[in-house]
Scaffold this motif. Structure first.
Motif, PDB file in Angstrom:
ATOM      1  N   VAL A  59      32.370  43.232  84.439  1.00  0.00           N
ATOM      2  CA  VAL A  59      31.224  44.082  84.093  1.00  0.00           C
ATOM      3  C   VAL A  59      30.639  43.607  82.766  1.00  0.00           C
ATOM      4  O   VAL A  59      31.355  43.456  81.776  1.00  0.00           O
ATOM      5  CB  VAL A  59      31.639  45.572  83.981  1.00  0.00           C
ATOM      6  N   ARG A  65      36.506  46.226  81.230  1.00  0.00           N
ATOM      7  CA  ARG A  65      36.206  46.269  82.679  1.00  0.00           C
ATOM      8  C   ARG A  65      35.878  44.845  83.128  1.00  0.00           C
ATOM      9  O   ARG A  65      34.741  44.386  82.968  1.00  0.00           O
ATOM     10  CB  ARG A  65      35.005  47.183  82.967  1.00  0.00           C
ATOM     11  N   VAL A 117      28.781  42.118  87.525  1.00  0.00           N
ATOM     12  CA  VAL A 117      27.839  43.247  87.584  1.00  0.00           C
ATOM     13  C   VAL A 117      27.252  43.407  86.191  1.00  0.00           C
ATOM     14  O   VAL A 117      27.988  43.597  85.215  1.00  0.00           O
ATOM     15  CB  VAL A 117      28.542  44.550  88.026  1.00  0.00           C
ATOM     16  N   VAL A 130      25.061  45.620  83.787  1.00  0.00           N
ATOM     17  CA  VAL A 130      24.521  46.972  83.614  1.00  0.00           C
ATOM     18  C   VAL A 130      23.316  46.877  82.682  1.00  0.00           C
ATOM     19  O   VAL A 130      23.459  46.640  81.482  1.00  0.00           O
ATOM     20  CB  VAL A 130      25.608  47.911  83.044  1.00  0.00           C
ATOM     21  N   LEU A 186      26.766  55.612  84.833  1.00  0.00           N
ATOM     22  CA  LEU A 186      27.707  54.716  85.525  1.00  0.00           C
ATOM     23  C   LEU A 186      28.944  54.434  84.680  1.00  0.00           C
ATOM     24  O   LEU A 186      30.038  54.273  85.216  1.00  0.00           O
ATOM     25  CB  LEU A 186      27.005  53.402  85.871  1.00  0.00           C
ATOM     26  N   THR A 233      28.284  53.788  91.968  1.00  0.00           N
ATOM     27  CA  THR A 233      29.501  53.486  91.187  1.00  0.00           C
ATOM     28  C   THR A 233      29.660  51.979  91.036  1.00  0.00           C
ATOM     29  O   THR A 233      29.164  51.198  91.848  1.00  0.00           O
ATOM     30  CB  THR A 233      30.789  54.005  91.889  1.00  0.00           C
ATOM     31  N   ILE A 234      30.370  51.634  89.957  1.00  0.00           N
ATOM     32  CA  ILE A 234      30.740  50.236  89.761  1.00  0.00           C
ATOM     33  C   ILE A 234      32.214  50.137  90.137  1.00  0.00           C
ATOM     34  O   ILE A 234      33.051  50.880  89.606  1.00  0.00           O
ATOM     35  CB  ILE A 234      30.521  49.827  88.290  1.00  0.00           C
ATOM     36  N   THR A 235      32.491  49.249  91.088  1.00  0.00           N
ATOM     37  CA  THR A 235      33.883  49.097  91.538  1.00  0.00           C
ATOM     38  C   THR A 235      34.451  47.849  90.864  1.00  0.00           C
ATOM     39  O   THR A 235      33.742  47.166  90.137  1.00  0.00           O
ATOM     40  CB  THR A 235      33.929  48.911  93.066  1.00  0.00           C
ATOM     41  N   ILE A 287      21.837  45.707  87.592  1.00  0.00           N
ATOM     42  CA  ILE A 287      21.457  47.102  87.859  1.00  0.00           C
ATOM     43  C   ILE A 287      20.279  47.443  86.951  1.00  0.00           C
ATOM     44  O   ILE A 287      20.414  47.487  85.726  1.00  0.00           O
ATOM     45  CB  ILE A 287      22.610  48.077  87.575  1.00  0.00           C
ATOM     46  N   VAL A 338      29.415  46.952  93.470  1.00  0.00           N
ATOM     47  CA  VAL A 338      28.900  48.316  93.297  1.00  0.00           C
ATOM     48  C   VAL A 338      28.836  49.015  94.651  1.00  0.00           C
ATOM     49  O   VAL A 338      28.786  48.371  95.704  1.00  0.00           O
ATOM     50  CB  VAL A 338      27.473  48.307  92.690  1.00  0.00           C
ATOM     51  N   VAL A 371      22.394  52.468  92.419  1.00  0.00           N
ATOM     52  CA  VAL A 371      23.824  52.213  92.263  1.00  0.00           C
ATOM     53  C   VAL A 371      24.508  53.530  91.928  1.00  0.00           C
ATOM     54  O   VAL A 371      24.090  54.259  91.027  1.00  0.00           O
ATOM     55  CB  VAL A 371      24.084  51.161  91.156  1.00  0.00           C
ATOM     56  N   ARG A 424      27.456  48.890 100.051  1.00  0.00           N
ATOM     57  CA  ARG A 424      28.148  48.292  98.910  1.00  0.00           C
ATOM     58  C   ARG A 424      27.749  46.830  98.796  1.00  0.00           C
ATOM     59  O   ARG A 424      27.423  46.188  99.788  1.00  0.00           O
ATOM     60  CB  ARG A 424      29.660  48.469  99.005  1.00  0.00           C
TER      61      ARG A 424
END
Ligand SMILES: Cc1cc2nc3c(=O)[nH]c(=O)nc-3n(C[C@H](O)[C@H](O)[C@H](O)COP(=O)(O)OP(=O)(O)OC[C@H]3O[C@@H](n4cnc5c(N)ncnc54)[C@H](O)[C@@H]3O)c2cc1C
Length: 381
Positions: free
Chosen positions: A331, A328, A198, A200, A209, A179-181, A10, A185, A177, A192
């Motif tokens: 992430v 997370r 992911v 960041v 985020l 949201t981060i799922t 991202i 994302v 982006v 999506r």
């Protein structure tokens, strides 16, 4: 588009693009999502000074390793011809200016620290200082010259790093982006993207985020002048800069003057906490220019052609967050580079990639791990 890339990055600032370059060089599939132009965030606002800083051992380790990587990028065996020109790289060196005896003592301490780390530098008495930089005002005590420091044009470097990644198959997606799922994302347009990891790397916007991140914006101003080739030769920085650059609150200005390869001058710098308004603040810009003219009086007679601001992503201890988010899964973080992200981008990419690939890191990663912040230890919703 790769259906499910190994890494979704991202942000296509200098950090995201450096990471995309390094990750793709290791054979990982990479997709970069950028909501604006490549290199248009803090990366476009930055001065592009590649500088070894030594406020603490971790900062020294990261900046010295990264400046060595920049040297390799522009001059190394694998460097394509003309790489210096493409990055607008110039090894002008840094000249740290000591206003008085106290700052001269700081110059001596800095010299000892850098020399012990193998960084070439020389203490300058006042006569040598004026021989090298005759535009400095009379009455200064001396300085310290670090000849290996350099400058680049950061948005250009970001584009070049991304170009290398794209030549290896990395994808660039124009999108934001939202949201981060758990599995990737979601984008502002409703799309999506799933990814194994992911990353960041969206600078000061990372808290949009991940609100739990300990990152605050630190606004900075820069003024650029007309062309005055040969006006100064080194990037000139006051030793007093160190005191103001790391203040934990309040507004501050410091003398920081850069000769661009074009002959233009970049005049900095200012620091304002927690302002996300990118409008130029005339008060602080005036303070910044007046302060610069106290060091180089002839600046007052030059033409300024443009000024701008940018937001540095500041962490509480001044070091970036490079590594996995502790709570997370999937992430990863590469943010919090504050006023040194251009310098430390290449080292960040190496440290991040080594961790992802389970390889031994080139320098110890512990000081930069996100897990050092207790607030990231509890699960987030
Ligand atoms: C005035 C000033 C002077 C500086 N001078 C120097 C210097 O001389 N030397 C040095 O080493 N460093 C300097 N810095 C610091 C350096 O510029 C930054 O540390 C560095 O650019 C950070 O890069 P980044 O990629 O993390 O962030 P950015 O360049 O801000 O990139 C983040 C990118 O993410 C994108 N983005 C954000 N949110 C989303 C989203 N939700 N979805 C998709 N994309 C998103 C943004 O559009 C942006 O392009 C300076 C900074 C400033 C402000």
């Amino acid at each position: 588009m790769t259906a499910r890339p190994d890494v979704l990055v991202i942000g296509a600032g200098i950090i995201g693009t450096a990471c995309a370059d390094e990750l793709s060089a290791c054979g990982l599939t990479v997709t970069v999502v950028e909501r604006d132009a490549v290199g248009s965030g803090a990366t476009a606002a930055g001065m592009g000074h590649l500088v070894v800083m030594d406020d603490n051992p971790a900062e020294l380790a990261l900046t010295s390793y990264s400046t060595a990587l920049w040297n390799q990028l522009v001059d190394g065996d694998g460097a394509a011809g003309g790489e210096r020109e493409r990055h607008e790289y110039s090894r002008c060196g840094t000249l740290w200016v000591a206003a008085d005896d106290e700052e001269m003592a700081a110059a001596r301490t800095k010299q000892a620290t850098l020399a012990a780390h193998g960084i070439a530098c020389e203490l300058l008495d006042a006569a040598t200082l004026y021989r090298l930089e005759p535009q400095l005002r009379p009455g200064l005590a001396g300085g310290l010259r670090v000849a290996g420091d350099a400058v680049v044009y950061p948005p250009k470097s970001a584009k070049l790093l991304l170009e290398r990644a794209r030549q290896r198959g990395a994808q660039l997606i124009d999108g934001e982006v939202r949201t981060i799922t758990g599995t990737g994302v979601t984008l502002a347009d409703g799309g999506r993207i799933d990814a194994a990891i992911v990353l960041v790397a969206n600078g000061a916007a990372c808290v949009q985020l991940l609100p739990e991140l300990p990152i605050r914006p630190k606004k900075g101003h820069i003024v650029i002048t007309d062309r005055y080739p040969g006006f100064i030769r080194h990037q000139l920085v006051e030793l007093g800069y160190i005191k103001s650059a790391h203040a934990a609150s309040g507004d501050s200005v410091a003398f920081n003057l850069q000769p661009r390869p074009t002959g233009q001058l970049l005049i900095g710098s200012s620091r304002q906490f927690d302002s996300t308004d990118k409008a130029v603040d005339l008060d602080i810009m005036t303070r910044m220019l007046a302060h610069a003219a106290r060091f180089v009086p002839a600046l007052s007679g030059l033409n300024a052609i443009r000024c701008w601001t940018g937001l540095r992503a500041a962490s509480p201890d001044g070091l970036p967050l490079i590594g996995p988010h502790p709570t997370r899964p999937g992430v990863w973080l590469a943010t919090g580079h504050e006023g040194l992200g251009i310098t430390t981008s290449l080292a960040t990419a190496k440290l991040l990639t080594a961790q992802i690939m389970n390889q031994a890191p080139p320098i110890p990663v512990t000081p930069y791990l996100p897990s050092r912040f207790a607030q990231l230890a509890s699960p987030h919703v």
